[in-house]
Design an enzyme around this catalytic site. Structure first.
Site, PDB file in Angstrom:
ATOM      1  N   LYS A   1       0.823  -1.217   0.000  1.00  0.00           N
ATOM      2  CA  LYS A   1       0.000   0.000   0.000  1.00  0.00           C
ATOM      3  C   LYS A   1       0.853   1.262   0.000  1.00  0.00           C
ATOM      4  CE  LYS A   1      -4.418  -1.748   1.151  1.00  0.00           C
ATOM      5  NZ  LYS A   1      -5.547  -1.866   2.040  1.00  0.00           N
TER       6      LYS A   1
ATOM      7  N   ARG B   1      -4.168 -10.062   4.466  1.00  0.00           N
ATOM      8  CA  ARG B   1      -4.471 -10.033   3.017  1.00  0.00           C
ATOM      9  C   ARG B   1      -3.238  -9.530   2.274  1.00  0.00           C
ATOM     10  NH1 ARG B   1      -6.384  -6.429  -0.789  1.00  0.00           N
ATOM     11  NH2 ARG B   1      -7.877  -7.277  -2.260  1.00  0.00           N
TER      12      ARG B   1
END
Ligand code: 9MG
Length: 275
Positions: A220, A254
């Site tokens: 991210k 995840r």
């Protein structure tokens, strides 16, 4: 422990959810797995590498991504779910906010609904209740298109916990079993870099809800802001984030990089089991 259909997922050690984006514009795999065969090869690899859940998404939630119709999303995800369900014995998660996609995906073989909009879109609550499978409720401030404009919280952790309390109550009211609910603070979804690192630091606060915590930090942009790294250069940072979240109580992680994350989780598990 999570139960769906005739499947059981133990959560005594953190489980790995491998990401399978079937969008042409996926931010970090560039839509490479848009093709079925390639998707199945990638799924097999993720399962061999240690994933127990495959999360399939046909709508990109990165800021600025185009809207996708129900028909387009169904077209992208359903054939892949059917193919995975026939060939592999794993948990299949459908990453969607649209009620018709949830229904078709679960009928095609999905075991879990992963909703970044926490079942707030039309009919999502009632359809998820009818489908009777686990649901992951993710926190997001705003909407993907604008969420990173100026995220602001008076009390980050308390506000997100308050949001979950409301959504859990709405789920239970709609007929969703409490033991089917997973919570996810939504790293990068309407959060600044400081918010994201605060969430890691205080992740154990979410244990007060008494539900499994899912954490998704893989590649991210919080790591770009900290380290100035392109998505394919964020592995070390993503692994550090995964380890910290697992140490702070996350039960599902995840990720894109399943093999490396599985090694990290094994090191953590061995350490925790050592005398
Ligand atoms: C679909 N998606 C993208 N990022 C995510 C995250 O952090 N958590 C969950 N549950 N889903 C995500």
């Amino acid at each position: 422990m999570l139960k769906s259909k005739n499947k059981i997922l133990r959560l005594d050690t953190p489980q790995i959810m491998g990401i399978l984006n079937v969008t042409p514009d996926s931010f970090s795999d560039g839509g490479r797995f848009n093709n079925h065969q390639q998707a199945l090869v990638q799924v097999e690899k993720m399962l061999n590498d240690g994933a127990s859940i495959i999360d399939i998404g046909g709508e990109s939630t990165r800021p600025g991504a185009p809207d996708v119709s129900v028909a387009q999303e169904l077209d992208r995800v359903i054939p892949v779910i059917e193919a995975i369900a026939t060939r592999f014995d794993c948990w299949i998660s459908i990453d969607t906010s649209k009620a018709p996609v949830m229904a078709a995906a679960v009928n095609a073989g999905a075991d879990l609904i992963n909703d970044v909009r926490a079942l707030q879109e039309p009919d999502a609550l009632s359809v998820a209740a009818q489908l009777d499978v686990p649901v992951c409720l993710m926190h997001m401030q705003g909407q993907p298109r604008t969420m990173q404009a100026a995220p602001k919280y008076d009390e980050l952790i308390n506000q997100i916990i308050g949001f979950f309390e409301q959504r859990i109550a709405a789920c239970v009211q709609a007929g969703i079993k409490r033991e089917h609910i997973i919570v996810d603070p939504g790293f990068g979804f309407g959060k600044t870099m400081d918010h994201n690192f605060s969430l890691i630091k205080h992740l154990t606060a979410f244990e007060a809800l008494g539900l499994p915590i899912l954490a998704g930090l893989s590649r991210k942009s919080m790591f770009d802001h900290l380290l100035s790294r392109a998505p394919n250069e964020r592995l070390a940072a993503s692994l550090a984030g995964a380890l910290l979240c697992a140490q702070q109580g996350a039960k599902i992680i995840r990720v894109h990089d399943v093999k490396e994350t599985a090694d990290v989780i094994k090191v953590l598990a061995a350490t925790l089991q050592a005398v």
